[in-house]
Scaffold this active site. Structure first.
Site, PDB file in Angstrom:
ATOM      1  N   CYS A 163       0.853  -1.092  -0.106  1.00 23.24           N
ATOM      2  CA  CYS A 163       0.094   0.094  -0.043  1.00 23.24           C
ATOM      3  C   CYS A 163       0.777   1.291  -0.106  1.00 23.24           C
ATOM      4  CB  CYS A 163      -0.794   0.029   1.102  1.00 23.24           C
ATOM      5  SG  CYS A 163      -2.096   1.448   1.137  1.00 23.24           S
ATOM      6  N   CYS A 173       0.153   4.830   6.947  1.00 20.03           N
ATOM      7  CA  CYS A 173      -0.362   4.590   8.244  1.00 20.03           C
ATOM      8  C   CYS A 173       0.421   4.130   9.107  1.00 20.03           C
ATOM      9  CB  CYS A 173      -1.561   3.789   8.117  1.00 20.03           C
ATOM     10  SG  CYS A 173      -2.645   4.432   6.890  1.00 20.03           S
ATOM     11  N   CYS A 191       0.401   0.010  10.109  1.00 18.72           N
ATOM     12  CA  CYS A 191       0.050  -0.917   9.467  1.00 18.72           C
ATOM     13  C   CYS A 191       0.956  -1.843   8.790  1.00 18.72           C
ATOM     14  CB  CYS A 191      -0.828  -0.399   8.148  1.00 18.72           C
ATOM     15  SG  CYS A 191      -1.625  -1.361   7.300  1.00 18.72           S
ATOM     16  N   CYS A 231     -16.535  -9.698   5.644  1.00 17.80           N
ATOM     17  CA  CYS A 231     -15.734  -8.335   5.245  1.00 17.80           C
ATOM     18  C   CYS A 231     -14.447  -8.655   4.463  1.00 17.80           C
ATOM     19  CB  CYS A 231     -15.157  -7.773   6.511  1.00 17.80           C
ATOM     20  SG  CYS A 231     -16.578  -7.778   7.736  1.00 17.80           S
ATOM     21  N   CYS A 272     -19.446  -6.701   3.459  1.00 18.74           N
ATOM     22  CA  CYS A 272     -18.844  -5.495   3.776  1.00 18.74           C
ATOM     23  C   CYS A 272     -17.334  -5.388   3.153  1.00 18.74           C
ATOM     24  CB  CYS A 272     -18.440  -5.572   5.392  1.00 18.74           C
ATOM     25  SG  CYS A 272     -17.615  -3.878   5.963  1.00 18.74           S
ATOM     26  N   CYS A 290     -19.604   1.361   8.429  1.00 10.81           N
ATOM     27  CA  CYS A 290     -18.836   0.767   9.617  1.00 10.81           C
ATOM     28  C   CYS A 290     -17.370   1.736   9.846  1.00 10.81           C
ATOM     29  CB  CYS A 290     -18.506  -0.559   9.230  1.00 10.81           C
ATOM     30  SG  CYS A 290     -17.297  -1.448  10.376  1.00 10.81           S
ATOM     31  N   ARG A 321     -18.057  -3.567  17.789  1.00  9.68           N
ATOM     32  CA  ARG A 321     -17.440  -4.462  17.192  1.00  9.68           C
ATOM     33  C   ARG A 321     -15.858  -4.714  17.921  1.00  9.68           C
ATOM     34  NH1 ARG A 321     -17.884  -4.462  11.906  1.00  9.68           N
ATOM     35  NH2 ARG A 321     -19.975  -5.605  12.513  1.00  9.68           N
TER      36      ARG A 321
HETATM   37  N1  SAM Z   1      -6.745   0.600   3.356  1.00  5.59           N
HETATM   38  C1  SAM Z   1      -8.185   0.506   3.664  1.00  5.59           C
HETATM   39  C2  SAM Z   1      -8.151   1.679   5.037  1.00  5.59           C
HETATM   40  O1  SAM Z   1      -7.055   2.094   5.295  1.00  5.59           O
HETATM   41  O2  SAM Z   1      -9.344   1.798   5.182  1.00  5.59           O
HETATM   42  C3  SAM Z   1      -8.641  -0.828   4.368  1.00  5.59           C
HETATM   43  C4  SAM Z   1      -7.915  -1.646   5.052  1.00  5.59           C
HETATM   44  S1  SAM Z   1      -7.354  -1.075   6.662  1.00  5.59           S
HETATM   45  C5  SAM Z   1      -6.074  -2.408   7.179  1.00  5.59           C
HETATM   46  C6  SAM Z   1      -8.499  -1.098   7.647  1.00  5.59           C
HETATM   47  C7  SAM Z   1      -8.687  -0.649   9.379  1.00  5.59           C
HETATM   48  O3  SAM Z   1      -7.804  -1.749   9.744  1.00  5.59           O
HETATM   49  C8  SAM Z   1      -7.527   0.255   9.655  1.00  5.59           C
HETATM   50  O4  SAM Z   1      -8.457   1.584   9.436  1.00  5.59           O
HETATM   51  C9  SAM Z   1      -7.051   0.018  10.969  1.00  5.59           C
HETATM   52  O5  SAM Z   1      -8.303   0.707  11.874  1.00  5.59           O
HETATM   53  C10 SAM Z   1      -7.300  -1.512  11.262  1.00  5.59           C
HETATM   54  N2  SAM Z   1      -5.988  -1.627  11.428  1.00  5.59           N
HETATM   55  C11 SAM Z   1      -5.035  -2.073  10.511  1.00  5.59           C
HETATM   56  N3  SAM Z   1      -3.897  -2.152  11.079  1.00  5.59           N
HETATM   57  C12 SAM Z   1      -4.088  -2.454  12.368  1.00  5.59           C
HETATM   58  C13 SAM Z   1      -3.117  -2.952  13.400  1.00  5.59           C
HETATM   59  N4  SAM Z   1      -1.982  -3.360  13.431  1.00  5.59           N
HETATM   60  N5  SAM Z   1      -3.792  -2.950  14.831  1.00  5.59           N
HETATM   61  C14 SAM Z   1      -4.983  -2.761  14.908  1.00  5.59           C
HETATM   62  N6  SAM Z   1      -5.746  -2.156  13.851  1.00  5.59           N
HETATM   63  C15 SAM Z   1      -5.466  -2.087  12.632  1.00  5.59           C
HETATM   64 FE1  SF4 Z   2      -2.979   1.204   3.344  1.00  2.34          FE
HETATM   65 FE2  SF4 Z   2      -2.969   0.003   5.945  1.00  2.34          FE
HETATM   66 FE3  SF4 Z   2      -3.272   2.566   5.475  1.00  2.34          FE
HETATM   67 FE4  SF4 Z   2      -5.274   0.763   4.644  1.00  2.34          FE
HETATM   68  S1  SF4 Z   2      -4.370   1.473   6.621  1.00  2.34           S
HETATM   69  S2  SF4 Z   2      -4.482   2.869   3.779  1.00  2.34           S
HETATM   70  S3  SF4 Z   2      -3.843  -0.663   3.816  1.00  2.34           S
HETATM   71  S4  SF4 Z   2      -1.216   1.678   4.997  1.00  2.34           S
END
Ligand code: SAM
Ligand code: SF4
Ligand code: DTB
Length: 342
Positions: A47, A51, A54, A91, A124, A184, A256
């Site tokens: 990606c 973030c 992530c 989802c 979802c 959500c 959730r």
């Molecule tokens: N890329 C899309 C986005 O950012 O909305 C969808 C996937 S993203 C992985 C979805 C959500 O997963 C994030 O907004 C975050 O809330 C949660 N998430 C991702 N990595 C995480 C982590 N290491 N611990 C807890 N929640 C996490």
């Molecule tokens: Fe990309 Fe992870 Fe951020 Fe979603 S949460 S936009 S997958 S870096």
């Protein structure tokens, strides 16, 4: 709810807060049911976004390999298995900044959604940023809910992500709402935020109109290689307080208990169910990290006298509350629509 109201609730003696949350929970969700949702990463890793929590950001070395979008038949196999295992919501997550109508990858997602939506589960998706056209097409293909988290407070967001803004997140949420999908939307605890940030996040969520259909409360799963890997673990009672005020502030939402359950004791999870959680991610994997075994989750529900929710094929997107302005702000197409929203 206002920040001041949330603040007052949050700082009540714990048992007083729990008593209030329990009363709201019993009034709105009297049956003691917990929704089981299965997650599948249909496009993992690589990606562009930064973030800081992530595993799937291409900017960090986390050990997650970037993969192509899954084939429809493989997704269908996983969706059928989820249904047979008792899930009522499937989802699908993609590690993208966003999607664009007219691209091959978006057409492939629409095709997947059309087929998954025939299985009688809520569908979802979480694909990153959407415009109004992408939202319309997803709704038409059969998506029931769009997951797009605000993750933390507006103030703390730039310390966690710099490649998009908090307002970008709100704009996608508005597009999903306008297209008639349920939203959500929740966040993560443990991103270095303080209590005020958590309350400000809940202030934003509780003022959505229409309200979010579900609110995932994640606790950070620390991913080595990411900037937030060394963050402090979330205190159990702070988590329980957040679940309780979420239940009070957004009474009709599924709350959730999401990422982080693998690090939680059975007793912590039981307290969260008592405080108002009524949904979990179910199955041994989240997107890239592990989750408790299904058998363990079912055993805990049984011990607590809770039951898994049955499918509800009549689920509809929540409608706006007429006496309140749309939030996040809508983009009315006509003057008449604008008048209705003012
Ligand atoms: N890329 C899309 C986005 O950012 O909305 C969808 C996937 S993203 C992985 C979805 C959500 O997963 C994030 O907004 C975050 O809330 C949660 N998430 C991702 N990595 C995480 C982590 N290491 N611990 C807890 N929640 C996490
Ligand atoms: Fe990309 Fe992870 Fe951020 Fe979603 S949460 S936009 S997958 S870096
Ligand atoms: C949400 O709020 N949590 C889920 C789902 N929405 C997409 C994702 C949790 C991801 C946990 C880290 C991982 O497995 O990579």
């Amino acid at each position: 709810m206002t920040f001041a109201e949330l603040h007052r609730l949050y700082h009540l003696p714990l048992f007083e807060l729990l008593k209030k949350a329990r009363a709201v929970h019993e009034e709105n969700w009297p049956e003691g049911k917990v929704q089981l949702c299965t997650l599948l990463s249909i496009k993992t890793g690589g990606c562009s976004e930064d973030c800081g929590y992530c595993a799937q950001s291409a900017r960090y070395t986390t050990g997650v390999q970037a993969e192509r979008l899954m084939e429809k038949e493989d997704v269908m196999e996983r969706a059928r298995a989820a249904k047979n295992n008792g899930s009522t919501r499937f989802c699908m997550g993609a590690a993208w900044k966003g999607v664009r109508s007219g691209t091959a990858k978006f057409d492939q997602v629409l095709d997947i959604v059309r087929d998954v939506s025939t299985l009688g589960m809520e569908v979802c998706v979480t694909l990153g940023e959407l415009g109004s056209e992408e939202a319309r097409q997803l709704k038409e293909a059969g998506v029931t809910a769009y997951n797009h988290n605000i993750d933390t407070s507006p103030d703390h967001y730039p310390s966690v992500v710099t490649t998009h803004t908090f307002d970008d997140r709100l704009s996608t949420i508005r597009h999903a709402q306008d297209a008639g999908m349920s939203v959500c939307c929740g966040g993560i605890l443990g991103l270095g935020e303080n209590v005020e940030d958590r309350l400000k996040m809940l202030e934003v969520l509780s003022n959505f109109n229409p309200p979010p259909e579900s609110v995932p409360i994640n606790t950070l799963v620390p991913i080595s290689g990411t900037p937030l890997a060394g963050s402090n673990q979330v205190d159990t009672f702070e988590l329980v307080r957040v679940i309780a005020i979420t239940r009070i502030a957004i009474p009709g939402a599924k709350v959730r208990l999401s990422a982080g359950r693998n690090q939680m004791s059975r007793e912590t999870q039981a307290l969260c169910y008592f405080a108002g959680a009524n949904s979990i991610f179910y199955g041994e994997k989240l997107l890239t990290t592990s989750n408790p075994q299904s058998t363990q989750d079912l055993a805990l529900l049984r011990e607590l006298g809770l039951t898994a929710q049955e499918p509800d094929p009549s689920l509809e997107a929540p409608s706006r509350m007429p006496e309140r302005a749309c939030y996040p702000a809508c983009t009315p197409a006509t003057q008449a629509e604008a008048a209705a929203c003012s």
